[in-house]
Motif scaffolding. Structure first.
Motif, PDB file in Angstrom:
ATOM      1  N   SER A 133       0.794  -1.283   0.024  1.00 25.03           N
ATOM      2  CA  SER A 133       0.095   0.070  -0.054  1.00 25.03           C
ATOM      3  C   SER A 133       0.895   1.082  -0.058  1.00 25.03           C
ATOM      4  O   SER A 133       1.206   1.723  -1.058  1.00 25.03           O
ATOM      5  CB  SER A 133      -0.968  -0.061   1.171  1.00 25.03           C
ATOM      6  OG  SER A 133      -0.368  -0.024   2.350  1.00 25.03           O
ATOM      7  N   ALA A 134       1.372   1.455   1.088  1.00 29.52           N
ATOM      8  CA  ALA A 134       2.480   2.226   0.976  1.00 29.52           C
ATOM      9  C   ALA A 134       3.828   1.948   1.758  1.00 29.52           C
ATOM     10  O   ALA A 134       3.927   1.138   2.653  1.00 29.52           O
ATOM     11  CB  ALA A 134       2.088   3.546   2.078  1.00 29.52           C
ATOM     12  N   GLY A 135       5.039   1.777   1.057  1.00 32.86           N
ATOM     13  CA  GLY A 135       6.025   1.150   1.318  1.00 32.86           C
ATOM     14  C   GLY A 135       7.290   1.830   0.521  1.00 32.86           C
ATOM     15  O   GLY A 135       7.206   2.614  -0.365  1.00 32.86           O
ATOM     16  N   LYS A 136       8.579   0.970   0.687  1.00 34.34           N
ATOM     17  CA  LYS A 136       9.299   1.393   0.132  1.00 34.34           C
ATOM     18  C   LYS A 136      10.471   0.154  -0.161  1.00 34.34           C
ATOM     19  O   LYS A 136      10.348  -0.797   0.556  1.00 34.34           O
ATOM     20  CB  LYS A 136      10.394   2.343   0.635  1.00 34.34           C
ATOM     21  CG  LYS A 136      11.017   2.168   1.960  1.00 34.34           C
ATOM     22  CD  LYS A 136      11.534   3.248   2.717  1.00 34.34           C
ATOM     23  CE  LYS A 136      12.480   2.629   3.907  1.00 34.34           C
ATOM     24  NZ  LYS A 136      13.247   3.673   4.549  1.00 34.34           N
ATOM     25  N   ILE A 137      11.324   0.380  -1.321  1.00 33.03           N
ATOM     26  CA  ILE A 137      12.345  -0.607  -1.360  1.00 33.03           C
ATOM     27  C   ILE A 137      13.498  -0.011  -1.368  1.00 33.03           C
ATOM     28  O   ILE A 137      13.829   0.819  -2.183  1.00 33.03           O
ATOM     29  CB  ILE A 137      12.153  -1.413  -2.921  1.00 33.03           C
ATOM     30  CG1 ILE A 137      10.548  -1.854  -3.119  1.00 33.03           C
ATOM     31  CG2 ILE A 137      13.170  -2.218  -3.394  1.00 33.03           C
ATOM     32  CD1 ILE A 137      10.540  -2.708  -4.341  1.00 33.03           C
ATOM     33  N   ASP A 138      14.413  -0.543  -0.501  1.00 36.67           N
ATOM     34  CA  ASP A 138      15.704   0.094  -0.412  1.00 36.67           C
ATOM     35  C   ASP A 138      16.707  -0.881  -1.109  1.00 36.67           C
ATOM     36  O   ASP A 138      16.752  -1.844  -0.917  1.00 36.67           O
ATOM     37  CB  ASP A 138      16.268   0.020   0.940  1.00 36.67           C
ATOM     38  CG  ASP A 138      15.536   1.142   2.002  1.00 36.67           C
ATOM     39  OD1 ASP A 138      15.254   2.148   1.441  1.00 36.67           O
ATOM     40  OD2 ASP A 138      15.147   0.878   3.105  1.00 36.67           O
ATOM     41  N   ILE A 139      17.600  -0.121  -2.088  1.00 32.55           N
ATOM     42  CA  ILE A 139      18.800  -0.945  -2.854  1.00 32.55           C
ATOM     43  C   ILE A 139      19.821  -0.404  -2.519  1.00 32.55           C
ATOM     44  O   ILE A 139      20.186   1.032  -2.627  1.00 32.55           O
ATOM     45  CB  ILE A 139      18.467  -0.804  -4.356  1.00 32.55           C
ATOM     46  CG1 ILE A 139      16.949  -1.281  -4.746  1.00 32.55           C
ATOM     47  CG2 ILE A 139      19.526  -1.501  -4.940  1.00 32.55           C
ATOM     48  CD1 ILE A 139      16.670  -1.262  -6.272  1.00 32.55           C
ATOM     49  N   THR A 140      20.690  -1.091  -1.667  1.00 30.61           N
ATOM     50  CA  THR A 140      21.877  -0.420  -1.342  1.00 30.61           C
ATOM     51  C   THR A 140      23.067  -1.337  -1.713  1.00 30.61           C
ATOM     52  O   THR A 140      22.885  -2.409  -1.966  1.00 30.61           O
ATOM     53  CB  THR A 140      22.065  -0.608   0.297  1.00 30.61           C
ATOM     54  OG1 THR A 140      21.586  -1.869   0.719  1.00 30.61           O
ATOM     55  CG2 THR A 140      20.933   0.361   0.910  1.00 30.61           C
TER      56      THR A 140
END
Length: 161
Positions: free
Chosen positions: A154-161
């Motif tokens: 729904s509301a979220g994030k994907i961190d690519i580090t």
């Protein structure tokens, strides 16, 4: 060629060898809960549901590949499941718990779902199609030449580090 049309459980601490020319086809539910799977120029084709519920490795002895057109789920434990052989996805890969580590991941269709687990990439994750969705973290590089990236359920994030 060996076809498993019923459920399959890989549960002992022993090494499971996939020897030269051997092809395994799974179309039901596979539970990997113990030991290594050692690819020695063999191929595993999954069109069922494969549960990687183990802190272990699909090791690469010479060459081998795991082709997923079904569902591959990293679940149960909080450690690391390492996929050192070529992993080709056109189905669903879901990282629910722990770390799912890839050495050679290519997605031509289908979906990689971040759902509580971490995905690490020793070489870039290659997205030629399909989608990367969910809420979570990828540690490593991503090459996107034709896929879509959609953070959150729904509301979220994907961190690519």
């Amino acid at each position: 060629m060996t076809d498993f049309d019923g459920d399959l459980t890989l549960s002992t601490g022993n090494i499971k060898f996939l020897q030269t020319g051997r092809v395994i086809n799974t179309s039901a539910t596979t539970h990997w809960t113990g030991g290594f799977i050692d690819f020695q120029n063999g191929t595993w084709n999954n069109i069922g549901t494969f549960h990687a519920s183990v802190d272990s490795s699909m090791r690469l002895g010479t060459f081998g590949e795991f082709n997923n057109a079904g569902t591959f789920v990293r679940d149960t434990t909080t450690g690391t499941t390492s996929i050192q052989t070529a992993f080709n996805n056109s189905g669903i890969v879901e990282a629910q718990t722990g770390t799912l580590q890839f050495n050679n991941y290519t997605q031509t269709n289908g979906t990689l779902v971040l759902n509580g687990g971490i995905v690490t990439a020793l070489s870039p994750l290659n997205f030629q199609g399909g989608s990367l969705v969910g809420d979570g973290q990828i540690v490593g590089s991503v090459n996107n030449s034709g896929g879509s990236i959609s953070p959150g359920f729904s509301a979220g994030k994907i961190d690519i580090t």
